[in-house]
Design an enzyme around this catalytic site. Sequence first.
Site, PDB file in Angstrom:
ATOM      1  N   ASN A 123       0.286   2.896  10.060  1.00 16.84           N
ATOM      2  CA  ASN A 123       0.875   2.890   8.719  1.00 16.84           C
ATOM      3  C   ASN A 123       2.164   3.684   8.769  1.00 16.84           C
ATOM      4  O   ASN A 123       2.175   4.831   9.239  1.00 16.84           O
ATOM      5  CB  ASN A 123      -0.088   3.527   7.700  1.00 16.84           C
ATOM      6  CG  ASN A 123       0.460   3.448   6.281  1.00 16.84           C
ATOM      7  OD1 ASN A 123       1.507   4.019   5.980  1.00 16.84           O
ATOM      8  ND2 ASN A 123      -0.232   2.727   5.418  1.00 16.84           N
ATOM      9  N   THR A 183      -0.215  -1.777   5.368  1.00 13.84           N
ATOM     10  CA  THR A 183       0.435  -1.263   4.171  1.00 13.84           C
ATOM     11  C   THR A 183      -0.661  -0.997   3.157  1.00 13.84           C
ATOM     12  O   THR A 183      -1.569  -1.823   2.971  1.00 13.84           O
ATOM     13  CB  THR A 183       1.542  -2.212   3.658  1.00 13.84           C
ATOM     14  OG1 THR A 183       2.160  -1.599   2.518  1.00 13.84           O
ATOM     15  CG2 THR A 183       1.028  -3.585   3.279  1.00 13.84           C
ATOM     16  N   GLU A 184      -0.616   0.194   2.534  1.00 14.53           N
ATOM     17  CA  GLU A 184      -1.778   0.656   1.775  1.00 14.53           C
ATOM     18  C   GLU A 184      -2.030  -0.156   0.509  1.00 14.53           C
ATOM     19  O   GLU A 184      -3.092  -0.047  -0.092  1.00 14.53           O
ATOM     20  CB  GLU A 184      -1.684   2.152   1.465  1.00 14.53           C
ATOM     21  CG  GLU A 184      -0.489   2.588   0.648  1.00 14.53           C
ATOM     22  CD  GLU A 184       0.653   3.084   1.511  1.00 14.53           C
ATOM     23  OE1 GLU A 184       0.836   2.545   2.634  1.00 14.53           O
ATOM     24  OE2 GLU A 184       1.388   3.982   1.070  1.00 14.53           O
ATOM     25  N   ASN A 185      -1.058  -0.966   0.107  1.00  9.09           N
ATOM     26  CA  ASN A 185      -1.311  -1.838  -1.036  1.00  9.09           C
ATOM     27  C   ASN A 185      -2.065  -3.102  -0.629  1.00  9.09           C
ATOM     28  O   ASN A 185      -2.099  -4.071  -1.383  1.00  9.09           O
ATOM     29  CB  ASN A 185      -0.019  -2.169  -1.784  1.00  9.09           C
ATOM     30  CG  ASN A 185       1.059  -2.727  -0.902  1.00  9.09           C
ATOM     31  OD1 ASN A 185       1.325  -2.205   0.171  1.00  9.09           O
ATOM     32  ND2 ASN A 185       1.686  -3.806  -1.334  1.00  9.09           N
ATOM     33  N   SER A 227      -8.551  -0.739   1.368  1.00 13.76           N
ATOM     34  CA  SER A 227      -7.374  -0.309   2.105  1.00 13.76           C
ATOM     35  C   SER A 227      -7.413   1.197   2.379  1.00 13.76           C
ATOM     36  O   SER A 227      -7.073   1.652   3.478  1.00 13.76           O
ATOM     37  CB  SER A 227      -6.116  -0.656   1.304  1.00 13.76           C
ATOM     38  OG  SER A 227      -4.971  -0.395   2.071  1.00 13.76           O
TER      39      SER A 227
END
Lengths: 236, 227
Positions: free
Chosen positions: B33, B56-58, B98
């Site tokens: 990330n 990607t944390e979304n 996530s």
Amino acid sequence: MVAFVTSPFDAVAGIPDGATVMIGGFGEAGQPVALIEALLEHGARDLVVVNNNAGSAEVGLALLIAADRVRKVVCSFPRQSDSWHFDEKYRAGTIELELVPQGNLAERIRAAGAGIGAFYTPTGYGTLLAAGKETREIDGRHHVLEHPLRADFALIRAHLADERGNLTYRRTARNFGPIMATAATTTIAEVTRVVPAGGIDPENVVTPGIYVDRVVAVEPASGARDAARHGRGAAT
Amino acid sequence: MSEAGSTTSRRGLDRAGIARAVARDIPRGSYVNLGIGLPTTVSAYLRPQDEVTLHTENGMLGMGPEATGDDVDPDLINAGKVPVTELPGASYFHHADSFAMMRGGHLDVCVLGAYQVSVAGDLANWHTGRAQDIPAVGGAMDLAIGAKQTFVMMTLLDRQGHAKLVQACTYPLTGVGCVRRVYTDLAVFVLAGDAQAPTVTVTAAFDATVEELRELTGLSLLDGTGS
């Protein structure tokens, strides 16, 4: 039973003053703009809004904040290059902010929907955002006790709904939709299209219809949304 | 670096140079990330043969480069809300999954920016602490403590010339004891030891000697440059 309604205005009927409302979306991806605009039209006030952000530019949540309908925002990332409506209210002291680390926000929502009483997480240990919270050392690691976050209503944007209320999402617009759908008393989904039962392969259902109360079909990203998007500054 | 000797020429690595140094240390096949801002630039120096998968944390693994033209899709963005593309083999998931992926230690490396890092690996990167600044944490606290290894990339000195690698952070903390490596324009630092007896080793220095780095930081740095 899921109800299918014909307009976003009908979809958000009955949201009272003072309600806690989860609003899906990460930035504009997955933001249920039509439902938010309908909520604005309905006129409910003193809302507590749970969202990842605090609105951007002149779209959706930002407009709800601009119209002084929101008493408190629970979010992880309010400050953006185009969050001027929130910034103004926050600096004027007319809106309350509960800042939550993004993963804690997600897990608190998930916990509410899953019937979990509270949970220990290492996130935030030793920081300002854990101040005053219970802590516990588990297997040599420090954890913070976090509580579930539930809502009266969840407004989410999905892609397809079938006649049973099963939902699919598009790409990163999924974000908070599936967990918010589980954590609210009444979940309202705006979708691009409604298909017959069986029109979504059961293997591909992301949100089972048990979590969904009302569905309204809304055209995908309208011209108005595009215009607002082009009018905003660089994303941060 | 240039020998021009102009007062405007900078010492050490430029931003691209720091990004390259980080990219070189990301093991082949890692799940990674990259934080918003400077860390995002590391992706430009990851080669396809490195087989690094970006998270990607979304809600996505297998994120591709920034989208342009007809590839722009408002439903496909990164954590910085910039339109991106999907690579073959990508996957999407909701926010709780996530962050479970992150908190659960499934990501190999996370790269973040910082205001300050302490010798014990404490990270400060989310809030200046100034009353007039609206705080925004995003996923920083989750990222800091979640990945197997957290790397920081930053300039060694702030605009006032103060070192950002410090004995103890004065800015509000993002995470405690979470940073393993610090990549800067002047050196790469590896943080080790325990909280009671932390050690900082300089593993590479750029246009600076370890002695100069000791003076700049006021820290007792170990010399691991092999020079």
